[in-house]
Design a protein around this motif. Sequence first.
Motif, short mmCIF file in Angstrom:
data_model
loop_
_atom_site.label_atom_id
_atom_site.label_comp_id
_atom_site.label_asym_id
_atom_site.label_seq_id
_atom_site.Cartn_x
_atom_site.Cartn_y
_atom_site.Cartn_z
N THR A 90 3.16 13.71 9.60
CA THR A 90 3.30 12.27 9.80
C THR A 90 3.12 11.54 8.48
O THR A 90 2.71 12.13 7.47
CB THR A 90 2.33 11.74 10.87
OG1 THR A 90 2.72 10.42 11.28
CG2 THR A 90 0.89 11.70 10.35
N ILE A 91 3.43 10.26 8.48
CA ILE A 91 3.30 9.42 7.29
C ILE A 91 2.31 8.31 7.59
O ILE A 91 2.43 7.65 8.64
CB ILE A 91 4.67 8.83 6.88
CG1 ILE A 91 5.65 9.97 6.55
CG2 ILE A 91 4.53 7.88 5.69
CD1 ILE A 91 7.08 9.49 6.30
N VAL A 92 1.36 8.10 6.70
CA VAL A 92 0.32 7.10 6.93
C VAL A 92 0.06 6.32 5.65
O VAL A 92 0.36 6.79 4.55
CB VAL A 92 -1.00 7.76 7.41
CG1 VAL A 92 -0.80 8.52 8.71
CG2 VAL A 92 -1.58 8.67 6.33
N PRO A 93 -0.53 5.12 5.76
CA PRO A 93 -0.98 4.40 4.56
C PRO A 93 -2.07 5.19 3.85
O PRO A 93 -2.87 5.89 4.48
CB PRO A 93 -1.52 3.09 5.13
CG PRO A 93 -0.82 2.93 6.45
CD PRO A 93 -0.67 4.31 6.99
N LYS A 94 -2.13 5.07 2.55
CA LYS A 94 -3.06 5.85 1.72
C LYS A 94 -4.52 5.64 2.12
O LYS A 94 -5.34 6.55 1.99
CB LYS A 94 -2.85 5.50 0.24
CG LYS A 94 -3.70 6.31 -0.72
CD LYS A 94 -3.33 5.99 -2.17
CE LYS A 94 -4.31 6.65 -3.13
NZ LYS A 94 -4.34 8.12 -2.98
N SER A 95 -4.86 4.45 2.60
CA SER A 95 -6.25 4.16 2.95
C SER A 95 -6.76 5.02 4.10
O SER A 95 -7.95 5.06 4.37
CB SER A 95 -6.41 2.68 3.31
OG SER A 95 -5.54 2.32 4.36
N LEU A 96 -5.86 5.74 4.78
CA LEU A 96 -6.27 6.58 5.91
C LEU A 96 -6.47 8.03 5.51
O LEU A 96 -6.76 8.89 6.36
CB LEU A 96 -5.22 6.52 7.03
CG LEU A 96 -5.27 5.32 7.98
CD1 LEU A 96 -4.92 4.02 7.27
CD2 LEU A 96 -4.36 5.53 9.16
N GLU B 97 0.84 -1.21 0.00
CA GLU B 97 0.00 0.00 0.00
C GLU B 97 0.87 1.25 0.00
O GLU B 97 1.79 1.37 0.80
CB GLU B 97 -0.92 0.01 1.23
CG GLU B 97 -1.85 1.22 1.25
CD GLU B 97 -2.82 1.20 2.42
OE1 GLU B 97 -3.64 2.13 2.52
OE2 GLU B 97 -2.75 0.26 3.23
N ARG B 98 0.57 2.17 -0.89
CA ARG B 98 1.36 3.39 -0.98
C ARG B 98 1.18 4.24 0.28
O ARG B 98 0.12 4.25 0.89
CB ARG B 98 0.98 4.19 -2.21
CG ARG B 98 1.31 3.48 -3.52
CD ARG B 98 1.16 4.38 -4.73
NE ARG B 98 2.16 5.46 -4.71
CZ ARG B 98 2.32 6.34 -5.70
NH1 ARG B 98 1.56 6.27 -6.77
NH2 ARG B 98 3.24 7.28 -5.63
N LEU B 99 2.24 4.94 0.64
CA LEU B 99 2.21 5.83 1.79
C LEU B 99 1.99 7.27 1.33
O LEU B 99 2.33 7.63 0.20
CB LEU B 99 3.54 5.74 2.56
CG LEU B 99 3.84 4.38 3.20
CD1 LEU B 99 5.26 4.35 3.73
CD2 LEU B 99 2.84 4.08 4.33
N VAL B 100 1.43 8.07 2.21
CA VAL B 100 1.22 9.49 1.94
C VAL B 100 1.68 10.30 3.15
O VAL B 100 1.78 9.77 4.27
CB VAL B 100 -0.26 9.81 1.62
CG1 VAL B 100 -0.69 9.14 0.32
CG2 VAL B 100 -1.17 9.38 2.77
N VAL B 101 1.95 11.58 2.93
CA VAL B 101 2.38 12.47 4.00
C VAL B 101 1.19 13.33 4.44
O VAL B 101 0.51 13.94 3.60
CB VAL B 101 3.52 13.40 3.53
CG1 VAL B 101 3.97 14.31 4.68
CG2 VAL B 101 4.69 12.58 3.02
N ALA B 102 0.93 13.35 5.73
CA ALA B 102 -0.16 14.15 6.28
C ALA B 102 0.40 15.47 6.81
O ALA B 102 1.28 15.48 7.66
CB ALA B 102 -0.85 13.39 7.41
N VAL B 103 -0.10 16.60 6.26
CA VAL B 103 0.33 17.93 6.71
C VAL B 103 -0.92 18.75 7.02
O VAL B 103 -2.02 18.45 6.53
CB VAL B 103 1.19 18.65 5.65
CG1 VAL B 103 2.40 17.80 5.26
CG2 VAL B 103 0.37 18.99 4.40
N SER B 104 -0.75 19.79 7.81
CA SER B 104 -1.89 20.64 8.14
C SER B 104 -2.28 21.50 6.94
O SER B 104 -1.50 21.68 6.00
CB SER B 104 -1.55 21.55 9.33
OG SER B 104 -0.71 22.61 8.91
#
Length: 303
Positions: A239-245, A162-169
């Motif tokens: 933070t870094i999370v799986p794309k499904s989130l 699963e691809r990862l994505v970066v979560a930013v404000s």
Amino acid sequence: MELRHLRYFIAVAEEKSFSSAAERLYISQPPLSRQIKQLEKEMGVVLIDRNQRPLKLTEAGVFFYEHALQIVKNSDNLRTMTMRKGAFDGSISIGFVGSILYGTLPRVLSRFSKVYPNIQVKLHELNSWQQTQALTSGKIDVGFGRLLFDDASVRRILLREERLVVAVSADHVLKHRDTVSISDLVHENLLLYPKAPRPSFMDHILKLFSDRGIEPSYFLEVSELHVALGLVAADLGITIVPKSLEYLREKEIIYLPFEDDLLTSPVIMNIRHFDKSELLETLLSIIYQIYEEEDVTHKREQI
């Protein structure tokens, strides 16, 4: 040589004393000493240096101890798993890491329950390492995790990457970027989770940095995913999370894809080796059905 001989030897090796080992085994010391001497005679080597205080294993003894531990562990696991099979109670126990619940697992469990309406599904939130222990102890029948561990009694089926994505404000300087690279994050306040138990998803993320010869300048360990996302929403880090989130807190958080397609997190199905039950085969079949229906790139294996 019997299993009891191995257990006796392990006790002496760990206690470094015949008397303490005898107490641990609830037997008297003389017969324990005789059993160890009999074992050494059968092996044709000295396993314990009795001239040392506390007792010390010989080189052959250290080798024998390490392998005896594995044999006894496998024997105990076999007993537990066989008892679990023989005492089937009309249920299936499933371990999962929290992030898996945001992917296809809920839909998989819903469809599984329709196929087996009389089978009770018991869920246990466990990290990948805890799932290994729970499988070998018989606590769960299958686990869904994100980390690979080597254990002779557990088989890992890689379902997908699963691809990862970066979560930013929504106020972060990176918010207008179409994609980011992992090197863009080196000087950011990186929020990693979970803090415990380890190893965890945090270690997977740190390895992604180290594999590319870089390391974050600063990172903060937080207890779990939702704490990390709460701090991101407050613009106190990324933070870094799986794309499904990526739909979580979507009004406060922007999720940015990585340029590198190899920045992924595996989704892994953990089962006991040689467990080919109908329930597990059906569960895996349902997973593949849903992946194909939703056009999710995946790998296909058979139990």
